[in-house]
Design a protein around this motif. Structure first.
Motif, PDB file in Angstrom:
ATOM      1  N   SER A  58       0.696  -1.388   0.137  1.00 31.64           N
ATOM      2  CA  SER A  58       0.107   0.293   0.402  1.00 31.64           C
ATOM      3  C   SER A  58       0.825   1.062  -0.088  1.00 31.64           C
ATOM      4  O   SER A  58       0.413   2.595  -0.760  1.00 31.64           O
ATOM      5  CB  SER A  58      -0.472   0.113   1.376  1.00 31.64           C
ATOM      6  N   SER A  59       1.848   0.960   0.318  1.00 30.66           N
ATOM      7  CA  SER A  59       3.588   1.998   0.314  1.00 30.66           C
ATOM      8  C   SER A  59       4.491   1.975  -0.600  1.00 30.66           C
ATOM      9  O   SER A  59       5.351   2.938  -0.594  1.00 30.66           O
ATOM     10  CB  SER A  59       3.206   2.646   1.384  1.00 30.66           C
ATOM     11  N   SER A  60       4.406   1.172  -1.660  1.00 27.81           N
ATOM     12  CA  SER A  60       4.863   1.197  -2.407  1.00 27.81           C
ATOM     13  C   SER A  60       5.278   2.384  -3.262  1.00 27.81           C
ATOM     14  O   SER A  60       4.384   3.748  -3.790  1.00 27.81           O
ATOM     15  CB  SER A  60       4.611   0.469  -3.346  1.00 27.81           C
ATOM     16  N   GLY A  61       6.420   3.095  -3.796  1.00 31.07           N
ATOM     17  CA  GLY A  61       6.556   4.190  -4.454  1.00 31.07           C
ATOM     18  C   GLY A  61       7.376   3.708  -5.508  1.00 31.07           C
ATOM     19  O   GLY A  61       6.962   2.914  -6.396  1.00 31.07           O
ATOM     20  N   GLY A  62       8.054   4.541  -6.510  1.00 28.01           N
ATOM     21  CA  GLY A  62       8.852   4.363  -7.481  1.00 28.01           C
ATOM     22  C   GLY A  62      10.309   3.071  -7.592  1.00 28.01           C
ATOM     23  O   GLY A  62      10.189   2.549  -6.771  1.00 28.01           O
ATOM     24  N   ALA A  63      10.176   3.019  -8.437  1.00 26.03           N
ATOM     25  CA  ALA A  63      11.440   2.526  -9.528  1.00 26.03           C
ATOM     26  C   ALA A  63      12.620   2.450 -10.120  1.00 26.03           C
ATOM     27  O   ALA A  63      12.560   4.040 -10.539  1.00 26.03           O
ATOM     28  CB  ALA A  63      10.995   1.299  -9.416  1.00 26.03           C
ATOM     29  N   GLU A  83      13.724  -0.816  -6.450  1.00 28.16           N
ATOM     30  CA  GLU A  83      12.274  -0.506  -5.712  1.00 28.16           C
ATOM     31  C   GLU A  83      11.321   0.197  -4.340  1.00 28.16           C
ATOM     32  O   GLU A  83      12.718   0.011  -3.374  1.00 28.16           O
ATOM     33  CB  GLU A  83      11.752  -1.511  -6.035  1.00 28.16           C
ATOM     34  N   GLN A  84      10.786   0.551  -4.011  1.00 27.46           N
ATOM     35  CA  GLN A  84      10.609   1.527  -2.703  1.00 27.46           C
ATOM     36  C   GLN A  84       9.570   0.662  -2.528  1.00 27.46           C
ATOM     37  O   GLN A  84       8.402   0.855  -3.673  1.00 27.46           O
ATOM     38  CB  GLN A  84      10.567   2.487  -3.164  1.00 27.46           C
ATOM     39  N   HIS A  85      10.290  -0.405  -2.027  1.00 25.72           N
ATOM     40  CA  HIS A  85       8.596  -1.830  -2.151  1.00 25.72           C
ATOM     41  C   HIS A  85       7.615  -1.055  -1.115  1.00 25.72           C
ATOM     42  O   HIS A  85       6.464  -1.421  -1.222  1.00 25.72           O
ATOM     43  CB  HIS A  85       9.493  -2.753  -1.577  1.00 25.72           C
ATOM     44  N   SER A  86       8.118  -0.207   0.596  1.00 26.83           N
ATOM     45  CA  SER A  86       7.139   0.261   0.550  1.00 26.83           C
ATOM     46  C   SER A  86       8.039   1.217   1.162  1.00 26.83           C
ATOM     47  O   SER A  86       8.837   1.648   1.319  1.00 26.83           O
ATOM     48  CB  SER A  86       6.989  -0.615   2.241  1.00 26.83           C
ATOM     49  N   LYS A  87       7.188   2.074   2.815  1.00 24.34           N
ATOM     50  CA  LYS A  87       7.994   3.506   2.925  1.00 24.34           C
ATOM     51  C   LYS A  87       9.256   3.526   4.140  1.00 24.34           C
ATOM     52  O   LYS A  87       9.795   4.119   4.300  1.00 24.34           O
ATOM     53  CB  LYS A  87       6.744   4.192   3.816  1.00 24.34           C
ATOM     54  N   ASN A  88       9.533   2.151   4.408  1.00 27.22           N
ATOM     55  CA  ASN A  88      10.617   1.974   4.995  1.00 27.22           C
ATOM     56  C   ASN A  88      11.640   1.052   4.632  1.00 27.22           C
ATOM     57  O   ASN A  88      11.938  -0.052   5.526  1.00 27.22           O
ATOM     58  CB  ASN A  88       9.811   1.495   6.542  1.00 27.22           C
ATOM     59  N   TYR A  89      10.776   0.366   3.164  1.00 31.73           N
ATOM     60  CA  TYR A  89      12.274  -0.758   2.589  1.00 31.73           C
ATOM     61  C   TYR A  89      12.041  -0.331   1.389  1.00 31.73           C
ATOM     62  O   TYR A  89      11.543  -0.369   0.493  1.00 31.73           O
ATOM     63  CB  TYR A  89      10.796  -1.956   2.713  1.00 31.73           C
ATOM     64  N   VAL A  90      13.690  -0.287   1.311  1.00 28.53           N
ATOM     65  CA  VAL A  90      14.131  -0.093  -0.394  1.00 28.53           C
ATOM     66  C   VAL A  90      15.055  -2.304  -1.086  1.00 28.53           C
ATOM     67  O   VAL A  90      15.569  -1.766   0.122  1.00 28.53           O
ATOM     68  CB  VAL A  90      15.132   0.513  -0.437  1.00 28.53           C
TER      69      VAL A  90
END
Length: 328
Positions: A152-157, A178-185
């Motif tokens: 739900s909080s995935s970002g760019g890649a 990839e920005q898998h979630s707000k606290n996980y790259v």
């Protein structure tokens, strides 16, 4: 115009890097010395193939699940997945650091792209990454599967494709961030090591043996070859036997079945005996020439009973004629 670049490989023995100093790394992984990780990352998954064909897209998506600009190569493939947990770093910062590091080491950048919304068809987009993984699927999952799933909080890649010509052969590197979630790259680094073919012989090495044993419980002993229709080891088997012995000596607590396989040409009785004799020849060489304890190696032959490819063609029969180490 569709671009295809083909290369063949002799898989060489590489000196394994020291065991990881990162306490949170997954058990048994060895960081490839070619690419230094971004500070704070840990290795969550790794897979090594001593020899494998690879398709490396270097241009944008041009059709449904299709990219026209593709490099087709083959060689030793090391796939390593890193994760960075925390909200103090973004995917774009990790991406930029890897790009700068590749350029500083004189890698040729074949393709690159970064997107905050992952839309479009360029290198690094969601569509491009999807095609890349269709061309080069994971043999097994693990945490690397987060590269193809969202939150739900995935970002760019972003992605980078690079090449470097070395004395030992060409190396291709593909880096996905990839920005898998707000606290996980998440970062997946695929390294393909290609070397000009001279003998056509693929040789297993100690690192690949360990990787396959860890993941599958068995390993095909590439480079162990015999005289035609005999159980006599050819002199060129020595390079592979050296690596097998290196692995066995580094893991003295492990014991194995040495299993011989044949194709299906000829009678079962003949093939069963040939496979048993070849397994015994490998076990005896390791015991006599490398001082591997007898009780650690138990030879068996199963003839044509466990093919890995169809026996209807020469290429399949060649793959089926093999010797494996199977962990007890």
């Amino acid at each position: 115009m569709k671009t295809f670049i083909r290369a063949a490989i002799v898989a060489a023995a590489f000196i394994a890097a020291p065991a990881s100093l990162y306490a949170q790394d997954a058990d048994g992984v060895v960081e490839h010395p070619m690419i230094e990780r971004y500070p704070g990352q840990v290795i969550a998954w790794q897979h090594i193939e001593n020899y494998q064909p690879v398709k490396i897209p270097v241009g944008p998506v041009t059709g449904y699940r299709q990219i026209e600009e593709v490099i087709e190569t083959e060689g030793r493939v090391t796939r390593t997945f890193y994760k960075y947990e925390g909200e103090d770093r973004s995917f774009s910062e990790v991406y930029k650091n890897y790009l700068d590091a590749l350029e500083a080491e004189d890698f040729e950048i074949l393709g690159k792209g970064m997107s905050a919304d992952r839309k479009g068809n360029d290198v690094g987009s969601r569509n491009w990454t999807g095609v890349y993984f269709i061309y080069n699927p994971f043999s097994r999952g693990g945490e690397a599967n987060t590269m193809v799933s969202g939150t739900s909080s995935s970002g760019g890649a972003g992605a980078i494709v690079a090449r470097k010509d070395r004395a030992s052969g060409t190396a291709y590197v593909t880096i996905h961030v990839e920005q898998h979630s707000k606290n996980y790259v998440g970062t997946l680094i695929d390294i393909v090591e290609v070397e000009a073919a001279q003998t056509g012989l693929v040789v297993v090495d100690a690192e690949a043996i360990g990787s396959d044993i860890e993941e599958y419980g068995r390993v095909v002993l590439d480079g162990v070859v015999f005289d035609f229709d005999k159980a006599t080891l050819k002199p060129e088997s020595k390079a592979a036997l050296d690596e097998i012995a290196k692995y066995l000596k580094a893991n003295p607590d492990k014991s194995f079945y040495v299993v011989g396989h044949t194709d299906s040409k000829g009678t079962f009785a003949y093939n069963n005996k040939l496979s048993s004799d070849r397994a015994l020849a490998v076990a005896d060489s390791l015991k006599q020439d490398y001082d591997i304890a007898s009780e650690r190696l138990e030879p068996h032959g199963i003839g044509p009973l466990s093919p890995v490819f169809s026996n209807t063609q020469d290429a399949g029969r060649e793959k089926n004629r093999r010797v494996e180490l199977v962990e007890k």
